[in-house]
Write a protein that holds these residues in place. Structure first.
Motif, PDB file in Angstrom:
ATOM      1  N   LEU A  51     -30.981 -15.618  -8.871  1.00 43.22           N
ATOM      2  CA  LEU A  51     -30.453 -16.756  -8.626  1.00 43.22           C
ATOM      3  C   LEU A  51     -28.942 -16.167  -8.111  1.00 43.22           C
ATOM      4  O   LEU A  51     -28.436 -14.962  -8.422  1.00 43.22           O
ATOM      5  CB  LEU A  51     -29.971 -17.608  -9.673  1.00 43.22           C
ATOM      6  CG  LEU A  51     -31.284 -18.322 -10.358  1.00 43.22           C
ATOM      7  CD1 LEU A  51     -30.700 -19.033 -11.567  1.00 43.22           C
ATOM      8  CD2 LEU A  51     -31.669 -19.384  -9.421  1.00 43.22           C
ATOM      9  N   PRO A  52     -28.223 -16.946  -6.923  1.00 42.03           N
ATOM     10  CA  PRO A  52     -26.962 -16.498  -6.688  1.00 42.03           C
ATOM     11  C   PRO A  52     -25.779 -16.622  -7.871  1.00 42.03           C
ATOM     12  O   PRO A  52     -25.885 -17.212  -8.896  1.00 42.03           O
ATOM     13  CB  PRO A  52     -26.641 -17.590  -5.634  1.00 42.03           C
ATOM     14  CG  PRO A  52     -27.231 -18.782  -5.957  1.00 42.03           C
ATOM     15  CD  PRO A  52     -28.511 -18.250  -6.435  1.00 42.03           C
ATOM     16  N   LEU A  53     -24.647 -16.180  -7.269  1.00 41.23           N
ATOM     17  CA  LEU A  53     -23.538 -15.955  -8.493  1.00 41.23           C
ATOM     18  C   LEU A  53     -23.080 -17.335  -8.902  1.00 41.23           C
ATOM     19  O   LEU A  53     -23.028 -17.575 -10.285  1.00 41.23           O
ATOM     20  CB  LEU A  53     -22.260 -15.272  -7.781  1.00 41.23           C
ATOM     21  CG  LEU A  53     -20.902 -15.090  -8.865  1.00 41.23           C
ATOM     22  CD1 LEU A  53     -21.189 -14.308  -9.530  1.00 41.23           C
ATOM     23  CD2 LEU A  53     -20.067 -14.675  -7.847  1.00 41.23           C
ATOM     24  N   LEU A  54     -23.134 -18.128  -8.203  1.00 41.75           N
ATOM     25  CA  LEU A  54     -22.458 -19.759  -8.453  1.00 41.75           C
ATOM     26  C   LEU A  54     -23.308 -20.526  -9.194  1.00 41.75           C
ATOM     27  O   LEU A  54     -23.138 -21.499  -9.899  1.00 41.75           O
ATOM     28  CB  LEU A  54     -22.133 -20.655  -7.420  1.00 41.75           C
ATOM     29  CG  LEU A  54     -20.613 -19.813  -6.747  1.00 41.75           C
ATOM     30  CD1 LEU A  54     -20.339 -20.722  -5.558  1.00 41.75           C
ATOM     31  CD2 LEU A  54     -19.452 -19.854  -7.826  1.00 41.75           C
ATOM     32  N   ALA A  55     -24.835 -20.146  -9.425  1.00 44.67           N
ATOM     33  CA  ALA A  55     -25.521 -20.870 -10.121  1.00 44.67           C
ATOM     34  C   ALA A  55     -25.949 -20.329 -11.509  1.00 44.67           C
ATOM     35  O   ALA A  55     -26.888 -20.850 -12.240  1.00 44.67           O
ATOM     36  CB  ALA A  55     -27.136 -20.808  -9.398  1.00 44.67           C
ATOM     37  N   LEU A  56     -25.169 -19.223 -11.841  1.00 45.45           N
ATOM     38  CA  LEU A  56     -25.242 -18.500 -13.351  1.00 45.45           C
ATOM     39  C   LEU A  56     -24.045 -18.862 -13.962  1.00 45.45           C
ATOM     40  O   LEU A  56     -22.831 -18.738 -13.436  1.00 45.45           O
ATOM     41  CB  LEU A  56     -25.255 -17.075 -13.125  1.00 45.45           C
ATOM     42  CG  LEU A  56     -26.631 -16.294 -12.260  1.00 45.45           C
ATOM     43  CD1 LEU A  56     -26.584 -14.999 -11.892  1.00 45.45           C
ATOM     44  CD2 LEU A  56     -27.758 -16.768 -12.985  1.00 45.45           C
TER      45      LEU A  56
END
Length: 415
Positions: A215-220
């Motif tokens: 998952l990308p940074l902004l989805a974590l």
């Protein structure tokens, strides 16, 4: 300016889906006026960051996995509203700059402080910019365009390019974009959305299986967000060679118990979600669909492989699947939040699926043909197949669900 031509004087000429010529979205809509520059800005953002390859000289974003791919966006929202969501993204990006810089140096042999952040500022000649010189969070341009004022109106001029703006094709879209999931099976590559990507069969693997997708940074969740409920927002324009397959959007409400796991502890979510997918697939394909085919055939000796029967029942199966899709994540997260083990979670899920099938069957058969001379008799046979299939494939779970329901009734009656 001599090579700039093909002028556009409307936003619809700039930001337009790749569709058939007879599609009702025609060029010329939304004229470019000085008092409506926001429309132009949105159109330019889409053109420069989201459009695919569209013939020689019209290249795609470096953040896509190939010219006919798409650029998905996966992100968390803790508080809703454009201001709160924007602020959250900026705060997470700012806090993650160090990690992004470390990964960038690792990938590009120690390259530090990439100079290009606004990609319309460097000279655009025939050669692309090296990726090692481009900041991972750079604001991108993919197409050569110029805005001029002519005869009192705004006009956008275009020119072709001999290569992509950034030399990133070998990276398959894996360029540290903070919104894009990265598939890690058979090499790393950015997710290319297809029409079923956000459905209950595909999306859980992207969200919870780290052997399949990062998952990308902004989805974590950030560290201080791990104890809060959140909304996961996923969207993508599904595309292909010379076609558009729809704008996909989904918002998934996550309780704190799931948000906490999303960053690191997702093994139980991956396992549980796959069990839920398996049970739903079995109930849909082996039980509900079989009952529908029995209704259409109408006889004791059913022709289960008849393609006409399959086509006739497909719409009803799709309706069932849509109901499952809508309930999948709420039911999955409810089982996690309640602390159920895998067995108990499947008991409740199977009972929910079976109840839906029982409710859907009579509704579906009203719109279906049958070869039986008696529709009530055909429905009775279909119900018999439904109940028999449920006992065959889910007998243990359904028996446990009945036992739990009886215990609850007994407890309630003694109060």
């Amino acid at each position: 300016m001599a090579d700039f031509k093909h002028g556009s004087d409307a936003a619809q000429d700039i930001d337009v889906l790749v569709t058939a010529r007879h599609h009702d979205e025609k060029a010329g809509k939304l004229p470019l006026r000085a008092d409506e520059l926001d429309t132009l800005i949105y159109a330019l953002i889409t053109l420069q960051g989201w459009t695919p390859f569209l013939g020689a000289g019209n290249y795609n974003s470096m953040r896509m996995n190939g010219g006919f791919s798409s650029r998905p966006q996966f992100r968390l929202a803790i508080e809703r509203g454009s201001g709160a969501e924007f602020r959250r993204d900026v705060e997470v990006l700012t806090a993650g700059l160090g990690r992004i810089a470390d990964e960038f140096r690792l990938r590009h042999d120690g390259a530090d402080k990439p100079e290009h952040r606004l990609l319309w500022l460097p000279l655009w000649d025939d050669a692309p910019l090296p990726l090692s010189c481009v900041h991972p969070l750079a604001l991108e341009v993919s197409r050569r365009v110029r805005l001029i004022e002519r005869d009192g109106t705004l006009q956008l001029l275009r020119a072709g390019s001999k290569s992509m703006r950034v030399d990133a094709s070998i990276w398959n879209g894996d360029v540290l974009d903070p919104w894009t999931p990265i598939l890690v099976i058979d090499g790393r590559k950015a997710l290319s959305a297809q029409p079923d990507t956000l459905g209950y069969r595909e999306l859980p693997g992207l969200l919870f299986s780290r052997n399949k997708c990062e998952l990308p940074l902004l989805a974590l969740p950030a560290e201080h967000e791990r104890s809060r409920s959140a909304k996961l927002i996923v969207q993508a324009l599904a595309g292909g060679k010379g076609k558009t397959n729809g704008l996909l959007q989904r918002e998934i409400s996550m309780p704190a118990s799931v948000t906490r796991r999303l960053g690191h502890e997702v093994v139980d979510l991956a396992r549980r979600s796959q069990l839920f997918v398996d049970r739903a697939s079995e109930m849909s394909g082996k039980v509900f669909r079989s009952a529908l085919i029995q209704f259409v055939d109408g006889s004791d000796d059913v022709d289960w492989k008849n393609k006409d029967f399959d086509r006739a029942t497909r719409s009803a199966v799709d309706d069932y699947e849509r109901d499952v899709d809508e309930a999948f994540f709420p039911e999955l997260f409810r089982s996690i939040d309640a602390g159920h083990d895998d067995q108990l979670a499947q008991v409740h899920w199977v009972q929910w699926l079976y109840t839906l099938a029982q409710r859907r069957l009579p509704v579906a058969t009203e719109a279906l043909p049958t070869r039986s001379p008696s529709r009530p008799f055909a429905l009775a046979r279909a119900e018999r197949v439904l109940h028999g299939g449920a006992r065959k494939h889910f007998g243990t779970w359904l028996a446990q669900a009945r036992a739990e329901a009886q215990n609850e009734d007994t407890t309630e009656s003694t109060r």
